[in-house]
Motif scaffolding. Structure first.
Motif, mmCIF file in Angstrom:
data_model
loop_
_atom_site.group_PDB
_atom_site.id
_atom_site.type_symbol
_atom_site.label_atom_id
_atom_site.label_comp_id
_atom_site.label_asym_id
_atom_site.label_seq_id
_atom_site.Cartn_x
_atom_site.Cartn_y
_atom_site.Cartn_z
ATOM 1 N N LEU A 90 2.326 4.965 -10.990
ATOM 2 C CA LEU A 90 3.455 4.209 -10.467
ATOM 3 C C LEU A 90 4.499 5.221 -10.022
ATOM 4 O O LEU A 90 4.850 6.137 -10.773
ATOM 5 N N SER A 91 4.986 5.071 -8.798
ATOM 6 C CA SER A 91 5.846 6.084 -8.210
ATOM 7 C C SER A 91 7.134 5.489 -7.672
ATOM 8 O O SER A 91 7.251 4.286 -7.451
ATOM 9 N N LEU B 6 7.503 10.249 -6.104
ATOM 10 C CA LEU B 6 7.652 10.934 -7.384
ATOM 11 C C LEU B 6 7.111 10.047 -8.491
ATOM 12 O O LEU B 6 7.451 8.860 -8.569
ATOM 13 N N THR B 7 6.268 10.624 -9.325
ATOM 14 C CA THR B 7 5.588 9.840 -10.354
ATOM 15 C C THR B 7 6.562 9.362 -11.427
ATOM 16 O O THR B 7 7.308 10.149 -12.015
ATOM 17 N N VAL B 8 6.541 8.053 -11.668
ATOM 18 C CA VAL B 8 7.314 7.459 -12.758
ATOM 19 C C VAL B 8 6.480 7.474 -14.034
ATOM 20 O O VAL B 8 6.926 7.909 -15.088
ATOM 21 N N ARG B 9 5.240 7.028 -13.912
ATOM 22 C CA ARG B 9 4.311 7.076 -15.047
ATOM 23 C C ARG B 9 2.890 6.874 -14.543
ATOM 24 O O ARG B 9 2.665 6.321 -13.464
ATOM 25 N N GLY C 62 0.809 -1.211 0.000
ATOM 26 C CA GLY C 62 0.000 0.000 0.000
ATOM 27 C C GLY C 62 0.840 1.258 0.000
ATOM 28 O O GLY C 62 0.319 2.354 -0.162
ATOM 29 N N ASP C 63 2.154 1.116 0.184
ATOM 30 C CA ASP C 63 3.024 2.287 0.215
ATOM 31 C C ASP C 63 3.008 3.021 -1.121
ATOM 32 O O ASP C 63 3.249 2.422 -2.181
ATOM 33 N N GLY C 64 2.741 4.312 -1.057
ATOM 34 C CA GLY C 64 2.745 5.145 -2.245
ATOM 35 C C GLY C 64 1.576 4.925 -3.178
ATOM 36 O O GLY C 64 1.513 5.530 -4.250
ATOM 37 N N HIS C 65 0.639 4.071 -2.785
ATOM 38 C CA HIS C 65 -0.458 3.724 -3.688
ATOM 39 C C HIS C 65 -1.817 3.990 -3.062
ATOM 40 O O HIS C 65 -2.844 3.598 -3.607
ATOM 41 N N TRP C 66 -1.819 4.652 -1.915
ATOM 42 C CA TRP C 66 -3.085 4.879 -1.221
ATOM 43 C C TRP C 66 -4.009 5.762 -2.052
ATOM 44 O O TRP C 66 -3.582 6.681 -2.728
#
Length: 533
Positions: free
Chosen positions: A185-186, A201-204, A157-161
């Motif tokens: 995706l970060s 930080l956003t990758v895509r 769940g990290d970074g995807h909440w």
């Protein structure tokens, strides 16, 4: 009046939306899954699933839930629902994609008082909790068993909440997500290990070609139920293609968000659309690189020189075609915590030149500006003004999209000294109050991903005084003091706030919100293409 006796209007019509915003995942979520609080049209904190919030003391916040709340799968909303979601949230060290600054303290506890009342118990006072609750979205139990926020797809769940990876009756909102997904995706950037602070930080982006929201016919609150039968986000179209379809046809695209100022006139002149604009919540400023040793941006005279050398009205006129508002410092003028006595600094090139000389700017040394592609026009305009008004050379570096991630990570992690002097960027205000939490902290705070210099002791002290205050009126006054301090010290190159622009089909009644994309109030006339068939 009870919600049960209010007549429910039958939703009608379909609209096609193209939303280029990097926050599309949040727009999908906030129309389908609710939190205890939300932002109203003007960005004020108002109850959503919570009927009310009350500080019992400075460390205990009591939340009374609305009775009659129900999830889209039929499950009732109770205190147990909130506790279940709270436990899921607290499992992760940095669940929010915006960063760890939205976290509740790891020692926070939740206590069920009765079926519709819970208490959040904190180890120390945190007056920012009401705002943080906007990002504490409450899902049905089935959601956690089947997909969770990133659980099934990412294994964490990290970074995807708050990101919905699959359709389903997961929330309690006025719309249900019936097809598609929207997430990002970060990559994490560790700002500090002790105390822990991180940013994502956003990758895509990861969006399906189409995302379908269907009106929740059993929405628990008929006063705010969806007026549209269906909303379809079209991610198969580029911005340019979408705007062309919206302004030249019917039935393909009804709403385009994030219209660029250069395209506003196309929308105005179209027989199919109208331009809707709202005061924006993205504050643009230039960050001074206080890590640089060959330039002393710790000297207020130097920072003030650059602020006085900028003609902001020209930037608004040429860079934004008039669709931006000047701001004295970093707090939007429409916010509750805007200092009423502040005015934008007047353009004064003569005084700017004298201050530059007094600050001992080295002759022949160019000022080095940096910007992402988003603000490249503004960066070049500012460079031109500095050359003319300060008689110094100005170099501009435009960070290309494929280099943006590493560039921003360098700033966030603060291990290397960036090569630029001033970086043009923005921060977003999520509400009309506690602005320093969302904006000033990001630029100057200990957990600030955009801070480019040592920690500012005076700022940190003022910020702490605001954070620990649970009385709203007092906290607003302390937030005003922070903006006043930042303004007086000229800690950033203060610029403006672009307006939010929308291209809207003339048969669509769309109400813009300052800090979110709320579609529950949107409706179409009987002449709209979706109702003529």
């Amino acid at each position: 009046m009870s919600h049960n006796v209010i007549s429910r209007r039958t939703p009608a019509g379909t609209i096609h939306v193209v939303d280029p915003s990097p926050f599309n995942w949040l727009h999908v979520l906030e129309n389908t899954m609710e939190a205890p609080v939300k932002a109203d049209r003007n960005g004020r904190v108002i109850p959503a699933l919570a009927a009310g919030l009350k500080w019992v003391d400075d460390c205990i916040l009591e939340m009374r839930l609305r009775e009659g709340g129900v999830f889209q799968d039929g499950q009732r909303l109770t205190s147990k629902s909130v506790k279940e979601n709270f436990k899921e949230l607290q499992r992760w060290p940095s669940p929010h994609s915006f960063g760890s600054w939205l976290n509740f303290h790891e020692e926070t506890k939740i206590l069920i008082v009765d079926e519709h009342t819970v208490q959040l118990q904190f180890p120390y006072p945190d007056g920012l909790v009401p705002g943080k609750l906007r990002f504490f979205h409450i899902a049905a139990s089935n959601f956690w068993r089947k997909i969770g926020f990133g659980y099934a797809k990412q294994g964490t769940g990290d970074g995807h909440w708050s990101m919905l990876d699959a359709p389903g009756p997961w929330g309690s909102g006025p719309f249900s997500l019936t097809n598609g997904h929207s997430s990002i995706l970060s990559q994490t950037a560790i700002i500090s290990k002790n105390p822990f602070a991180s940013a994502w930080l956003t990758v895509r982006e990861d969006r399906s070609p189409y995302i379908v929201l269907q009106a929740n016919q059993n929405y628990w609150n008929p006063i705010n139920s969806a007026k549209l039968e269906r909303v379809i986000f079209r991610n198969d179209l580029s911005y340019d293609h979408a705007l062309r379809l919206c302004t030249s046809t019917e039935g393909q695209v009804d709403l385009v968000t994030g219209v660029l100022p250069k395209d506003a006139e196309k929308v105005v002149q179209s027989p199919y659309t109208r331009l809707v604009n709202e005061k924006g919540n993205q504050v643009i400023a230039g960050i001074f690189n206080l890590f640089r040793r060959d330039v002393n941006f710790s000297d207020r005279k130097l920072r003030l020189a650059f602020n006085l050398a900028i003609d902001r009205e020209e930037i608004v006129r040429k860079g934004f075609k008039g669709y931006a508002d000047l701001v004295p410092a970093l707090t939007p003028f429409w916010a509750a915590d805007f200092p009423e006595n502040l005015q934008p600094r007047q353009f004064n090139p003569a005084r700017a030149s004298q201050l530059l000389k007094n600050a001992r700017w080295r002759p022949g040394r160019p000022v080095k500006l940096a910007s992402t592609e988003k603000y490249q026009t503004i960066a070049r305009l500012i460079a031109s003004q500095l050359r003319t008004n300060l008689q110094i050379e100005a170099e501009v570096t435009i960070v290309q999209t494929d280099q943006e991630l590493s560039f921003l990570k360098t700033i966030a992690e603060k291990k290397l000294v960036p090569s630029w002097d001033i970086f043009l960027t923005d921060a977003t205000a999520s509400f009309s109050e506690d602005t320093p939490f969302y904006v000033h902290r990001e630029f100057f705070g200990r957990s600030g991903a955009l801070r480019a210099g040592p920690e500012l002791v005076d700022f940190d002290q003022l910020y702490k005084r605001m954070v620990i205050q649970t009385d709203r009126k007092t906290r607003i006054n302390r937030a005003k003091a922070i903006d006043q301090f930042i303004f007086e010290q000229a800690y950033a190159l203060f610029l403006c706030i672009p307006q939010s622009l929308y291209a809207v089909n003339k048969q669509v009644h769309f109400t813009p919100y300052k800090t979110m994309l709320d579609l529950a109030e949107t409706e179409v006339t009987e002449k709209h293409w979706s109702r003529r068939r």
